[in-house]
Design a protein around this motif. Structure first.
Motif, mmCIF file in Angstrom:
data_model
loop_
_atom_site.group_PDB
_atom_site.id
_atom_site.type_symbol
_atom_site.label_atom_id
_atom_site.label_comp_id
_atom_site.label_asym_id
_atom_site.label_seq_id
_atom_site.Cartn_x
_atom_site.Cartn_y
_atom_site.Cartn_z
ATOM 1 N N ASP A 284 9.135 -86.542 -53.983
ATOM 2 C CA ASP A 284 9.040 -86.898 -52.617
ATOM 3 C C ASP A 284 9.519 -88.567 -52.383
ATOM 4 O O ASP A 284 10.218 -88.585 -51.578
ATOM 5 N N LYS A 361 -2.794 -83.730 -40.510
ATOM 6 C CA LYS A 361 -1.767 -84.143 -41.127
ATOM 7 C C LYS A 361 -0.323 -83.567 -40.083
ATOM 8 O O LYS A 361 -0.218 -82.457 -40.381
ATOM 9 N N PRO A 362 0.552 -84.511 -39.819
ATOM 10 C CA PRO A 362 1.533 -83.983 -38.890
ATOM 11 C C PRO A 362 2.732 -83.307 -39.945
ATOM 12 O O PRO A 362 3.371 -82.165 -39.477
ATOM 13 N N GLU A 363 2.810 -83.762 -40.932
ATOM 14 C CA GLU A 363 3.865 -83.154 -41.842
ATOM 15 C C GLU A 363 3.502 -83.247 -43.275
ATOM 16 O O GLU A 363 2.899 -84.144 -43.577
ATOM 17 N N LEU A 364 3.640 -81.893 -44.018
ATOM 18 C CA LEU A 364 3.193 -81.684 -45.298
ATOM 19 C C LEU A 364 4.572 -82.011 -46.311
ATOM 20 O O LEU A 364 5.524 -81.280 -45.972
ATOM 21 N N THR A 365 4.236 -82.412 -47.430
ATOM 22 C CA THR A 365 5.190 -82.792 -48.381
ATOM 23 C C THR A 365 5.058 -81.995 -49.583
ATOM 24 O O THR A 365 3.961 -81.294 -49.601
#
Length: 488
Positions: A284, A361-365
């Motif tokens: 990431d 959470k807006p975006e998952l990595t």
């Protein structure tokens, strides 16, 4: 003399054998057979244990239960490893003879028979009745259809198939009758030692609670009439009771399976936390660096040069923020797990109890996906740990109840707690003790008579007036051999 090479490895020989195999299967499937010979299929419910092991004979998707392709498969498997030219030629000649036989039987065969829908095999089995919800006996198998004398080759095939089916059924029934029971399968009347109570309605996530159900038993129901105090033990945190020696193989397998399963889960948890998650975080970080470089290059024009120093400083600042955030989360989880821990709990992974709100959470990595797996596996370990702690407490209560019963029975018996006997064995002991007391009284009377004969009247009167103590030998209450020796 065997060939210096395997015929099965020769492409020409393999091509000829496969062609013969396909021809035999196709010819065999085209021969109509009576219903009492067909195997079980979707439209022909005959017991499954008599169906062929392999379904590779189904050419063109046909599933009519014809047993001829299965016999062809078995014949080719038997001759697969042949290396002698004489045996290989004989096998191929027999295959071509059967090919001609199937072709002649096909011309002599009657029209294709309708597929049976009832139990037409030679073995009866119970059928589940949906209306009553019980198993009922099926209808008896239909009688084999008579053969037409005008079809000799077709009759030979039908006779052989019926004899082969009878031989196979007899062998399978004999094997089922001689089959030994599985020692690891629990008894059908087995009652569980512990029972899990349902959680309260106001708190469905409460910790589990177990209560003893099968023990303690009264003395009259114990096998052998002897109460043996159980011992609470554990293996890798899994609690269990040691009741007797040698230890039951069922108990050994159960303890081994539970401890091994937990160890594998712990190893996997540690591997994901220490190896997979750091690698995912590095991935990431690299993607973030590459994305930032693209943004810097897009904002660059002929007049403005790329400011790489500001970009590096910004990346370093983000890295420090992530490190501080991870340290704070780890500290928070440790404090939560320690506050939730109770005395006597076996907490192996305290940080596994913390859960993250991933929905907000807006975006998952990529690293978040590994973190979700880690938290889920950690929650399972904590849940399993709670169940094991509850089982250990229930088993300890059972051990204390067994000890209280043993002490109570010991007080009623007037002895120590080391040995507890059943009422039936106690009656035998009392009978042996009575015989021993009778023998002691007789000996004292003989001694008194001997004293009178010697003229010692005073000693004879003391022997007769002396109170007889109702006692027994030291080991009389614990050894049958000592009592029998004392009586004889």
């Amino acid at each position: 003399m065997p060939l210096p090479y395997k015929p099965a490895a020769d492409s020409r020989h393999r091509r000829a054998c496969f062609a013969l195999y396909r021809a035999l299967v196709r010819q065999g499937l085209q021969i109509p057979l009576p219903n009492d010979i067909l195997y079980e299929t979707k439209n022909n419910p005959i017991p499954k244990q008599f169906a062929p092991r392999s379904s590779s004979y189904l050419v063109g998707g046909r599933k009519d239960g014809n047993p001829i392709p299965n016999l062809v498969i078995n014949a080719f498997r038997r001759n697969k490893k042949l290396t002698s030219p004489r045996l290989i030629c004989l096998a191929l000649k027999n295959g071509y003879k059967f090919l001609d036989l199937f072709a002649q039987a096909k011309t002599q065969a009657p029209p294709r028979l309708p597929v049976a829908v009832s139990n037409s095999s030679g073995v009866l089995r119970n059928v589940f009745d949906q209306t009553t919800g019980r198993e009922v006996a099926p209808d008896p198998p239909a009688e084999p259809e008579p053969l037409d004398p005008s079809r000799p080759i077709y009759n030979q095939i039908i006779t052989f198939l019926r004899e082969n089916q009878a031989r196979v059924n007899h062998f399978l029934l004999k094997r089922e009758a001689e089959k030994k029971p599985n020692p690891f399968r629990p008894h059908p009347d087995h009652q569980p030692l512990l029972t899990l109570l349902p959680p309260p309605e106001d708190d469905p996530n409460a910790k589990p609670v177990y209560v003893p159900t099968a023990r303690p038993l009264p003395l009259s129901q114990l096998s052998g009439g002897v109460r043996k105090l159980p011992t609470l033990d554990h293996c890798s945190g899994y609690p269990f009771l040691r009741l007797s020696k040698p230890q039951s193989p069922v108990l050994s397998v159960m303890v081994w399976n539970n401890s091994r399963r937990r160890q594998l889960r712990v190893y996997r948890y540690q591997e994901m936390r220490d190896e997979d998650l750091p690698l995912a975080q590095m991935e990431d970080d690299w993607e973030e660096v590459v994305e930032g470089m693209h943004q810097v290059m897009e904002a660059t024009t002929e007049e403005n040069e790329p400011d790489w120093e500001a970009f590096i400083a910004k990346m370093e600042e983000k890295r420090q923020e992530k490190l501080m955030e991870k340290a704070n989360e780890a500290k928070k989880r440790r404090s939560q797990s320690q506050s939730q821990q109770e005395p006597g709990d076996w907490v192996i992974l305290p940080e596994a109890s913390g859960r993250t709100d991933w929905a907000n959470k807006p975006e998952l990595t990529y690293a978040d996906s590994w973190q979700i797996c880690i938290e889920e596996l950690g929650a399972r370990l904590v849940r399993q740990n709670d169940h094991w702690v509850a089982r250990g407490r229930a088993l300890w209560e059972l051990v204390k109840a067994e000890r209280e019963l043993a002490e109570k029975e010991a007080k009623e018996r007037g002895r120590g707690v080391q040995r507890t006997v059943s009422p039936r064995y106690r009656e035998k002991i009392e009978g042996w003790r009575g015989a021993w007391e009778k023998k002691q009284r007789k000996n004292r009377e003989n001694k008194a008579k001997e004293a009178e004969e010697r003229g010692d009247v005073e000693a004879a009167e003391k022997l007769r007036e002396k109170t007889f103590r109702v006692t027994a030998p030291r080991r009389m209450g614990f050894s049958k051999r000592a009592m029998r020796n004392a009586i004889s």
